[in-house]
Design a protein around this motif. Structure first.
Motif, PDB file in Angstrom:
ATOM      1  N   SER A 142      37.606   0.433   7.567  1.00  0.00           N
ATOM      2  CA  SER A 142      36.746   0.629   6.907  1.00  0.00           C
ATOM      3  C   SER A 142      37.125   1.960   5.901  1.00  0.00           C
ATOM      4  O   SER A 142      38.271   2.609   5.995  1.00  0.00           O
ATOM      5  CB  SER A 142      35.411   1.124   7.442  1.00  0.00           C
ATOM      6  N   TYR A 164      38.644  -4.957   6.715  1.00  0.00           N
ATOM      7  CA  TYR A 164      37.538  -4.909   7.460  1.00  0.00           C
ATOM      8  C   TYR A 164      37.704  -5.852   8.463  1.00  0.00           C
ATOM      9  O   TYR A 164      38.278  -6.926   8.451  1.00  0.00           O
ATOM     10  CB  TYR A 164      36.325  -5.475   6.580  1.00  0.00           C
ATOM     11  N   ILE A 294      26.216  -5.906   9.765  1.00  0.00           N
ATOM     12  CA  ILE A 294      27.152  -7.138   8.980  1.00  0.00           C
ATOM     13  C   ILE A 294      26.625  -8.321   9.750  1.00  0.00           C
ATOM     14  O   ILE A 294      26.117  -9.288   9.077  1.00  0.00           O
ATOM     15  CB  ILE A 294      28.668  -6.930   9.239  1.00  0.00           C
ATOM     16  N   ASN A 314      28.673  -0.872   4.319  1.00  0.00           N
ATOM     17  CA  ASN A 314      28.527  -2.651   4.500  1.00  0.00           C
ATOM     18  C   ASN A 314      27.541  -3.060   3.617  1.00  0.00           C
ATOM     19  O   ASN A 314      27.454  -4.490   3.716  1.00  0.00           O
ATOM     20  CB  ASN A 314      28.537  -2.934   6.216  1.00  0.00           C
TER      21      ASN A 314
END
Length: 398
Positions: A142, A164, A294, A314
């Motif tokens: 990230s 990611y 996510i 995110n």
């Protein structure tokens, strides 16, 4: 690409993010025509690794004993020479030291992936952690993680890649979640189809912020904004029965019995997020990836996240009115969470569905498994001058 052999090194092949990524990269390498070796102590994902085309080389690489680390380095160096390994990729500190020493001895490229944050409260611990920043290329899961790396170690920007964590977003598509799966959850959770569901899918540990969600629900009740909403805490206690009892006592004291429900482990997360109207990630401690934020988006479920760690990156925040996919609230602030929940719960089903559709697109565009695989192969290509990423064909994935 049959002349390319990548050796990944991971402590054990258990069911965690770094271990699953190891299997996924082994599958991508096999599909690209390369050989995938994994030095590990094996584990629950060993069969999945072999099914993906990888080969396990058993070594005690989980050990933090300095003598074992040095012995592993010698073993790895011999494996590199014997199997003509072209690159080593480490995903955890102890095995990374062994892989680093073997890579330097054999003059092979060395890659590391940060799957978490490492505390360095002493010079010795900071030095121990530093191996993860010694890669010829360093992968961060990230932007938040990348920031932690550059704040502690002099990694050249051109050597640091943010990739990611990817996953199969299609598993969260509503078309792939049969109605009977939703009916089963409603029955288990005791929820009628008319009730709105606010889902906090997290193991029961204090830093996941459950008390703040309970307090936010109490504030909504006092403001007469709760309506028919039900708050579901879905997650294992992992032996923390005292904490579960504490949460239940807080729920009862707030007059929320039956409104906030501790339902235990959920074995069907795609169905859970498909069923939910809103998701909450109330963590009070930084997470370096934040998978829950996510997964909820992939299911078309708008999410509220606390502003700590990677979770906030995110989502597309509310400041971008035409694109936003979720709300970001201050950490450990029940009043701010209640305000946000109150706003979200007053939105029409159509408005929530529009946010959910944008959330689903965000997950597909940024967190698809094949994108993570291809980006990782591209890092290998950068060091080896190969074309693995171009050869990789995700359509062949099983």
């Amino acid at each position: 690409m049959s002349d390319v052999t990548i050796l990944q090194v991971v402590p054990r092949l258990e069911t965690g993010g770094s271990e699953q990524s190891t299997v996924e990269i082994a599958a991508a390498l096999t599909q690209a025509g390369a050989k995938a070796l994994v030095a590990t102590e094996a584990g629950a994902l060993a069969t999945a690794l072999e099914d993906a085309g990888g080969e396990i080389i058993e070594l005690p690489v989980a050990s933090k004993n300095p003598l074992t680390i040095l012995a592993n380095a010698r073993h790895l160096a011999r494996i590199v020479e014997r199997r003509n390994v072209t690159l080593l990729h480490a995903r955890s500190r102890a095995p990374a030291w062994s892989a680093y020493l073997a890579a330097r001895k054999t003059q092979r490229p060395f890659v590391t992936t940060y799957h978490g944050a490492y505390s360095g409260r002493s010079r010795l611990k900071t030095f121990y952690n530093s191996v993860m920043a010694r890669g010829d290329r360093v992968i961060a899961n990230s932007r938040f993680t990348a920031g932690l790396i550059t704040s502690q170690y002099p990694v050249p920007p051109e050597h640091l890649h943010v990739i990611y964590r990817g996953f199969d977003v299609s598993a969260f598509d509503a078309d792939n979640v049969a109605p009977k799966r939703l009916d089963r959850l409603r029955e288990v959770w005791g929820i009628s189809p008319e009730q709105r569901v606010v889902l906090q899918a997290a193991r029961l540990t204090r830093w996941k912020g459950h008390p703040y969600t309970i307090e936010a629900a109490r504030l909504l009740k006092d403001r007469d904004q709760l309506g028919d909403a039900v708050f579901v805490f879905a997650g294992d206690t992992q032996g923390r029965e005292d904490y579960r009892a504490e949460l239940q006592a807080e729920i009862d004291a707030a007059g929320l019995t039956g409104v906030v429900r501790l339902v235990g482990h959920c074995d069907d997360i795609p169905a859970a997020f498909t069923l939910a109207d809103l998701a909450v990630v109330a963590s009070t401690r930084a997470e370096t990836f934040g998978r829950t934020s996510i997964e909820s988006q992939a299911a078309g479920c708008p999410v509220i996240v606390s502003d700590v760690g990677a979770a906030s990156e995110n989502v597309v925040p509310q400041s971008d009115l035409d694109a936003f996919t979720g709300w970001v609230v201050p950490t450990a602030d029940a009043h701010a969470l209640a305000d946000c929940l109150g706003e979200a719960l007053t939105l029409s089903p159509q408005a929530l569905a529009e946010i959910g559709q944008r959330a689903r697109s965000n997950a597909r565009e940024r967190f698809a498994l094949h994108d993570m695989q291809r980006a990782t192969l591209a890092v290998y290509d950068e060091l080896l001058g190969t074309g693995l990423a171009a050869t990789f064909c995700p359509a062949k994935q099983l």
